[in-house]
Write an enzyme that holds these catalytic residues in place. Sequence first.
Site, PDB file in Angstrom:
ATOM      1  CE  LYS A  99      -2.684  -1.150   3.932  1.00 17.55           C
ATOM      2  NZ  LYS A  99      -1.365  -2.489   3.866  1.00 17.55           N
ATOM      3  NE  ARG A 175      -5.034  -0.601   9.612  1.00 20.64           N
ATOM      4  CZ  ARG A 175      -3.953  -1.113   8.920  1.00 20.64           C
ATOM      5  NH1 ARG A 175      -3.487  -2.033   8.694  1.00 20.64           N
ATOM      6  NH2 ARG A 175      -3.331   0.155   8.111  1.00 20.64           N
ATOM      7  NE  ARG A 210       7.384  -3.136   6.266  1.00 21.01           N
ATOM      8  CZ  ARG A 210       6.124  -2.697   6.557  1.00 21.01           C
ATOM      9  NH1 ARG A 210       5.395  -2.233   5.400  1.00 21.01           N
ATOM     10  NH2 ARG A 210       5.170  -3.273   7.253  1.00 21.01           N
ATOM     11  NE  ARG A 239       5.998  -1.033  10.050  1.00 24.55           N
ATOM     12  CZ  ARG A 239       5.020  -1.010   9.633  1.00 24.55           C
ATOM     13  NH1 ARG A 239       5.273   0.168   8.449  1.00 24.55           N
ATOM     14  NH2 ARG A 239       3.302  -1.857   9.798  1.00 24.55           N
ATOM     15  NE  ARG A 250       1.241  -5.776  10.632  1.00 22.35           N
ATOM     16  CZ  ARG A 250       2.491  -5.632   9.924  1.00 22.35           C
ATOM     17  NH1 ARG A 250       3.179  -5.112  10.977  1.00 22.35           N
ATOM     18  NH2 ARG A 250       2.644  -4.448   9.299  1.00 22.35           N
TER      19      ARG A 250
END
Length: 299
Positions: A99, A175, A210, A239, A250
């Site tokens: 996203k 969300r 990431r 993160r 998640r």
Amino acid sequence: VFPDHLFVLEFRDQSEYDKRLKAVEYDGNIRHAYAHYEKNRDSLLSAFDNNITTLIGAELSQQEMVRIIRDRLIGKPREDTKFVMPLKIIIMGPPAGGKGTASEVIKEKYGVVHLSTGDILRAEIRNKTELGLTAQSYMDKGDLVPDDLIINMISRRLKEQDCVQQGWLLDGFPRTASQAQYMQKAGIYADAVVLLECPNETVIERISGRRSDPVTGTVYHIKYNPPPTDEIANRLVQRSDDTEEKLMIRLNNYYAQVNSMLQYFPDIVHRVDAAVPMSQVASSVLTALDLVRNPLKII
Ligand code: AP5
């Protein structure tokens, strides 16, 4: 008597028209009236200047039709494909579905304000605000932050001048079904929902690679989008919610909510295959949004 505008609503596809007739319990008179319209249409249209005529796909959503008509009424020249009304977009997809990456491309092309709820919350955490401290306890576990906190945060932000003038791109909001319902109740309408579709094995690989640059905020991937210099590579961080265990929480949250959320956006969802290289995702997303931005093209 000469009109300033002539709007013509037509179906591009005869089968769409047939479907509509069936839905209203078709009777022979309508078919007869349609044959009459078809026979006279061209000569009727030729009586009016092409410059005042706008053809609109009758199968477009009500929202899209209203937008085209409003655009013409406020005097936007026909040949200019840019809408005066700024675009309002929602981007959805699983965690690490891409996203944020696709948002960069959308922002650059359409000049909308990118509002990533995740980024806003992480900034609140860095600034040790009350909201940040509360949000952190949820985010660290991979859980969702309570709806009321998020809704307050976003509704305030959407009223700010840049969002009103440039349009917005919501990344990470709504969300939950309650957040989508809030948008509907508050009259916050989007022009398009881009839904990135990406299987779990791909998001696991993306999340493990990431890294973000704490200095510029740029997001990299050690394999698919590596940092350009060693200096940047050495300062990259991961993160705290990017572990496989938290990713599962998640992902479950996402799949538990996505279908009920989508019900709030009938007609405006554009599904994009996001399990392909970044350039292909970007081009599919922009193609979908170009049609929204210039619905006349699809007639
Ligand atoms: P948030 O930050 O929004 O996290 P997320 O939805 O899990 O999404 P991500 O940021 O992880 O991923 P992304 O889809 O943006 O992927 P990216 O482009 O980085 O939210 C974090 C937390 O905040 C939530 O868990 C929750 O606690 C809270 N929160 C936020 N909003 C909330 C709300 N509305 N309500 C309640 N709580 C809320 O890409 C991932 C990686 O893959 C990158 O390394 C990238 O370089 C790479 N990549 C991207 N595309 C490709 C591609 N096509 N090919 C190869 N690699 C790719």
